[in-house]
Design an enzyme around this catalytic site. Structure first.
Site, PDB file in Angstrom:
ATOM      1  N   CYS A  69       0.835  -1.214   0.000  1.00 23.81           N
ATOM      2  CA  CYS A  69       0.000   0.000   0.000  1.00 23.81           C
ATOM      3  C   CYS A  69       0.866   1.259   0.000  1.00 23.81           C
ATOM      4  O   CYS A  69       1.844   1.355   0.743  1.00 23.81           O
ATOM      5  CB  CYS A  69      -0.907  -0.010   1.223  1.00 23.81           C
ATOM      6  SG  CYS A  69      -2.021   1.409   1.264  1.00 23.81           S
ATOM      7  N   CYS A 101       0.344   5.122   6.880  1.00 22.50           N
ATOM      8  CA  CYS A 101      -0.290   4.915   8.189  1.00 22.50           C
ATOM      9  C   CYS A 101       0.725   4.248   9.130  1.00 22.50           C
ATOM     10  O   CYS A 101       1.185   3.131   8.851  1.00 22.50           O
ATOM     11  CB  CYS A 101      -1.543   4.055   8.042  1.00 22.50           C
ATOM     12  SG  CYS A 101      -2.639   4.653   6.735  1.00 22.50           S
ATOM     13  N   CYS A 121       0.567   0.460  10.242  1.00 23.63           N
ATOM     14  CA  CYS A 121       0.075  -0.580   9.335  1.00 23.63           C
ATOM     15  C   CYS A 121       1.159  -1.471   8.721  1.00 23.63           C
ATOM     16  O   CYS A 121       2.054  -0.996   8.022  1.00 23.63           O
ATOM     17  CB  CYS A 121      -0.742   0.042   8.220  1.00 23.63           C
ATOM     18  SG  CYS A 121      -1.531  -1.250   7.214  1.00 23.63           S
ATOM     19  N   CYS A 143     -16.147  -9.474   6.094  1.00 25.79           N
ATOM     20  CA  CYS A 143     -15.556  -8.158   5.825  1.00 25.79           C
ATOM     21  C   CYS A 143     -14.315  -8.327   4.954  1.00 25.79           C
ATOM     22  O   CYS A 143     -13.373  -9.017   5.352  1.00 25.79           O
ATOM     23  CB  CYS A 143     -15.108  -7.494   7.123  1.00 25.79           C
ATOM     24  SG  CYS A 143     -16.376  -7.453   8.378  1.00 25.79           S
ATOM     25  N   CYS A 193     -19.357  -6.544   4.260  1.00 29.93           N
ATOM     26  CA  CYS A 193     -18.706  -5.259   4.526  1.00 29.93           C
ATOM     27  C   CYS A 193     -17.420  -5.225   3.715  1.00 29.93           C
ATOM     28  O   CYS A 193     -16.784  -6.268   3.537  1.00 29.93           O
ATOM     29  CB  CYS A 193     -18.390  -5.161   6.021  1.00 29.93           C
ATOM     30  SG  CYS A 193     -17.463  -3.686   6.476  1.00 29.93           S
ATOM     31  N   CYS A 216     -19.296   1.556   9.150  1.00 30.88           N
ATOM     32  CA  CYS A 216     -18.513   0.938  10.205  1.00 30.88           C
ATOM     33  C   CYS A 216     -17.306   1.846  10.387  1.00 30.88           C
ATOM     34  O   CYS A 216     -16.502   2.002   9.466  1.00 30.88           O
ATOM     35  CB  CYS A 216     -18.092  -0.459   9.759  1.00 30.88           C
ATOM     36  SG  CYS A 216     -16.901  -1.236  10.867  1.00 30.88           S
ATOM     37  N   ARG A 251     -17.578  -3.255  18.343  1.00 27.39           N
ATOM     38  CA  ARG A 251     -16.766  -4.446  18.050  1.00 27.39           C
ATOM     39  C   ARG A 251     -15.439  -4.417  18.795  1.00 27.39           C
ATOM     40  O   ARG A 251     -14.677  -3.443  18.690  1.00 27.39           O
ATOM     41  CB  ARG A 251     -16.524  -4.539  16.533  1.00 27.39           C
ATOM     42  CG  ARG A 251     -15.778  -5.811  16.125  1.00 27.39           C
ATOM     43  CD  ARG A 251     -15.809  -6.046  14.610  1.00 27.39           C
ATOM     44  NE  ARG A 251     -17.183  -6.053  14.148  1.00 27.39           N
ATOM     45  CZ  ARG A 251     -17.699  -5.181  13.291  1.00 27.39           C
ATOM     46  NH1 ARG A 251     -16.937  -4.251  12.758  1.00 27.39           N
ATOM     47  NH2 ARG A 251     -18.964  -5.244  12.951  1.00 27.39           N
TER      48      ARG A 251
HETATM   49  N1  SAM Z   1      -6.592   0.429   3.141  1.00 22.83           N
HETATM   50  C1  SAM Z   1      -7.886   0.697   3.650  1.00 22.83           C
HETATM   51  C2  SAM Z   1      -7.905   1.858   4.612  1.00 22.83           C
HETATM   52  O1  SAM Z   1      -6.909   2.126   5.275  1.00 22.83           O
HETATM   53  O2  SAM Z   1      -8.955   2.486   4.725  1.00 22.83           O
HETATM   54  C3  SAM Z   1      -8.545  -0.497   4.295  1.00 22.83           C
HETATM   55  C4  SAM Z   1      -7.747  -1.460   5.130  1.00 22.83           C
HETATM   56  S1  SAM Z   1      -6.990  -0.830   6.624  1.00 22.83           S
HETATM   57  C5  SAM Z   1      -5.905  -2.132   7.058  1.00 22.83           C
HETATM   58  C6  SAM Z   1      -8.335  -0.833   7.792  1.00 22.83           C
HETATM   59  C7  SAM Z   1      -8.064  -0.444   9.208  1.00 22.83           C
HETATM   60  O3  SAM Z   1      -7.339  -1.455   9.881  1.00 22.83           O
HETATM   61  C8  SAM Z   1      -7.243   0.800   9.483  1.00 22.83           C
HETATM   62  O4  SAM Z   1      -7.955   1.983   9.303  1.00 22.83           O
HETATM   63  C9  SAM Z   1      -6.881   0.604  10.951  1.00 22.83           C
HETATM   64  O5  SAM Z   1      -7.874   1.164  11.786  1.00 22.83           O
HETATM   65  C10 SAM Z   1      -6.868  -0.917  11.098  1.00 22.83           C
HETATM   66  N2  SAM Z   1      -5.484  -1.373  11.360  1.00 22.83           N
HETATM   67  C11 SAM Z   1      -4.502  -1.492  10.455  1.00 22.83           C
HETATM   68  N3  SAM Z   1      -3.354  -1.896  11.038  1.00 22.83           N
HETATM   69  C12 SAM Z   1      -3.635  -2.036  12.353  1.00 22.83           C
HETATM   70  C13 SAM Z   1      -2.852  -2.420  13.488  1.00 22.83           C
HETATM   71  N4  SAM Z   1      -1.556  -2.701  13.379  1.00 22.83           N
HETATM   72  N5  SAM Z   1      -3.452  -2.471  14.695  1.00 22.83           N
HETATM   73  C14 SAM Z   1      -4.765  -2.157  14.810  1.00 22.83           C
HETATM   74  N6  SAM Z   1      -5.543  -1.790  13.784  1.00 22.83           N
HETATM   75  C15 SAM Z   1      -4.986  -1.715  12.573  1.00 22.83           C
HETATM   76 FE1  SF4 Z   2      -2.775   1.271   3.372  1.00 22.87          FE
HETATM   77 FE2  SF4 Z   2      -2.628   0.153   5.753  1.00 22.87          FE
HETATM   78 FE3  SF4 Z   2      -3.111   2.758   5.567  1.00 22.87          FE
HETATM   79 FE4  SF4 Z   2      -5.015   0.992   4.775  1.00 22.87          FE
HETATM   80  S1  SF4 Z   2      -4.234   1.283   6.856  1.00 22.87           S
HETATM   81  S2  SF4 Z   2      -4.329   2.855   3.704  1.00 22.87           S
HETATM   82  S3  SF4 Z   2      -3.701  -0.657   4.009  1.00 22.87           S
HETATM   83  S4  SF4 Z   2      -1.223   1.705   4.924  1.00 22.87           S
END
Ligand code: SAM
Ligand code: SF4
Ligand code: DTB
Length: 341
Positions: A60, A64, A67, A104, A136, A196, A268
């Site tokens: 990606c 973030c 992530c 989901c 979802c 959600c 949740r």
């Molecule tokens: N890429 C899309 C986005 O960011 O909107 C969808 C997938 S993203 C992985 C969805 C959510 O997963 C993130 O917004 C975050 O809240 C959660 N998430 C991702 N990594 C995480 C982590 N290490 N611990 C807890 N929640 C996490």
């Molecule tokens: Fe990409 Fe992870 Fe951010 Fe979703 S949460 S936009 S998968 S970096």
């Protein structure tokens, strides 16, 4: 009081001060208060089981800080192309057979782009909906026309988390803004999808940040129908790998405050259950958590096994929430049980 439902009116004017006062209450009175709210709006014996599928793993472009799927961090997660429809539908069938009522699908995308990949996701939605599960997806930023296409294919909910407070947000993500997130949530809502949206606890935020996140969510009108409370999974290679561990009771407090401020929503207990002691999970259910991610994987990290979760629920007297009848969706569906269907 709402004349048509005989339930107390939902509020959309919460202040961060009020929510901070909830978060700092003594724990047991806080849990009691949340429990009272929970019992008015939900069957306290039911928990929604939602299974996650990672349909597009890693690679990606976003930054973030939490992530494991962000390409720029050396997390060991290998980028993969979008999964084939059949594979995903098989996973949904297996989840349903194991007792999940919600499926989901997550994609490690910054945003949805029109084209063959989006067409494939729309097909996945159509086929999983046909299995009779609540569907979802979480695909990143979304435009109104794309939300409408998903809705027409049978999508029930769009997940897009606010993640943290507006104030703390820039410390965690720089490649998109808080307002981008609110726009995506607005597009999903406008298209008639349920929303959600929740956040992550344990990213170095203050108590005020947690209160501010909940105030933003609780002041959306309508409230998000589901509110995931994630504990940060500290993934190796991410900037937040070394974030301080939180007190497990902080998760219980967030669940309780989410329940009190968004009484009719599904709350949740989301990522981070591997790190959460059994007693904290039990208290979180007592405080109004009524949904979990179910199945041994989240997106890239582990989750408790189906057997563990079934045993925990049985020991507590909790049963899976059945999927709501289609005509009752969206909205109040989340509070219906098999008995209502
Ligand atoms: N890429 C899309 C986005 O960011 O909107 C969808 C997938 S993203 C992985 C969805 C959510 O997963 C993130 O917004 C975050 O809240 C959660 N998430 C991702 N990594 C995480 C982590 N290490 N611990 C807890 N929640 C996490
Ligand atoms: Fe990409 Fe992870 Fe951010 Fe979703 S949460 S936009 S998968 S970096
Ligand atoms: C949500 O609030 N949490 C889920 C889901 N919605 C998409 C994701 C959790 C991801 C945890 C880290 C991982 O497994 O990669």
């Amino acid at each position: 009081m709402n004349q048509s439902t005989d339930l107390p009116d939902l509020r959309h004017d919460w202040t961060a001060d009020e929510i901070e006062a909830l978060l700092t209450m003594p724990l047991l009175p806080l849990v009691d208060r949340a429990r009272d709210v929970h019992r008015i709006h939900h069957d306290p014996t039911r928990v929604q089981l939602a299974t996650l599928a990672n349909i597009k793993r890693g690679g990606c472009p976003e930054d973030c800080g939490y992530c494991p799927q962000a390409a720029r961090y050396a997390t060991g997660v290998k980028g993969e192309p979008l999964a084939p429809v059949d594979e995903v539908v098989e996973a949904a069938k297996a989840a349903k057979a194991a007792g999940a009522s919600r499926f989901c699908m997550g994609a490690a995308w910054r945003q949805v782009r029109d084209g063959p990949q989006f067409d494939r996701v729309v097909e996945m939605v159509r086929e999983v909906d046909a299995l009779g599960m609540e569907v979802c997806v979480t695909l990143g930023m979304l435009k109104p026309e794309q939300a409408i296409r998903l809705r027409e294919a049978g999508l029930h909910a769009y997940n897009h988390n606010l993640d943290t407070s507006r104030e703390h947000y820039a410390n965690i993500i720089s490649t998109r803004t808080y307002d981008d997130r609110l726009h995506t949530i607005g597009a999903a809502r406008q298209a008639g999808l349920t929303v959600c949206s929740g956040g992550i606890v344990g990213m170095g935020e203050t108590l005020r940040d947690r209160a501010s996140l909940l105030a933003t969510l609780a002041n959306l009108d309508p409230h998000p129908e589901s509110v995931p409370v994630n504990q940060l999974v500290r993934a190796p290679g991410t900037p937040l790998e070394q974030a301080d561990a939180i007190d497990p009771m902080d998760i219980v407090r967030m669940v309780a405050a989410a329940r009190i401020t968004m009484p009719a929503s599904m709350v949740r207990l989301a990522a981070g259950r591997m790190q959460l002691p059994r007693e904290a999970k039990i208290l979180a259910f007592q405080a109004g958590a009524n949904s979990i991610f179910y199945g041994e994987a989240l997106l890239t990290t582990p989750n408790p096994t189906v057997d563990e979760d079934r045993a925990l629920m049985a020991s507590l007297g909790l049963k899976p929430l059945e999927v709501a009848p289609r005509q009752a969706r969206p909205g109040a569906c989340a509070t219906l049980t098999a008995a209502d269907a």
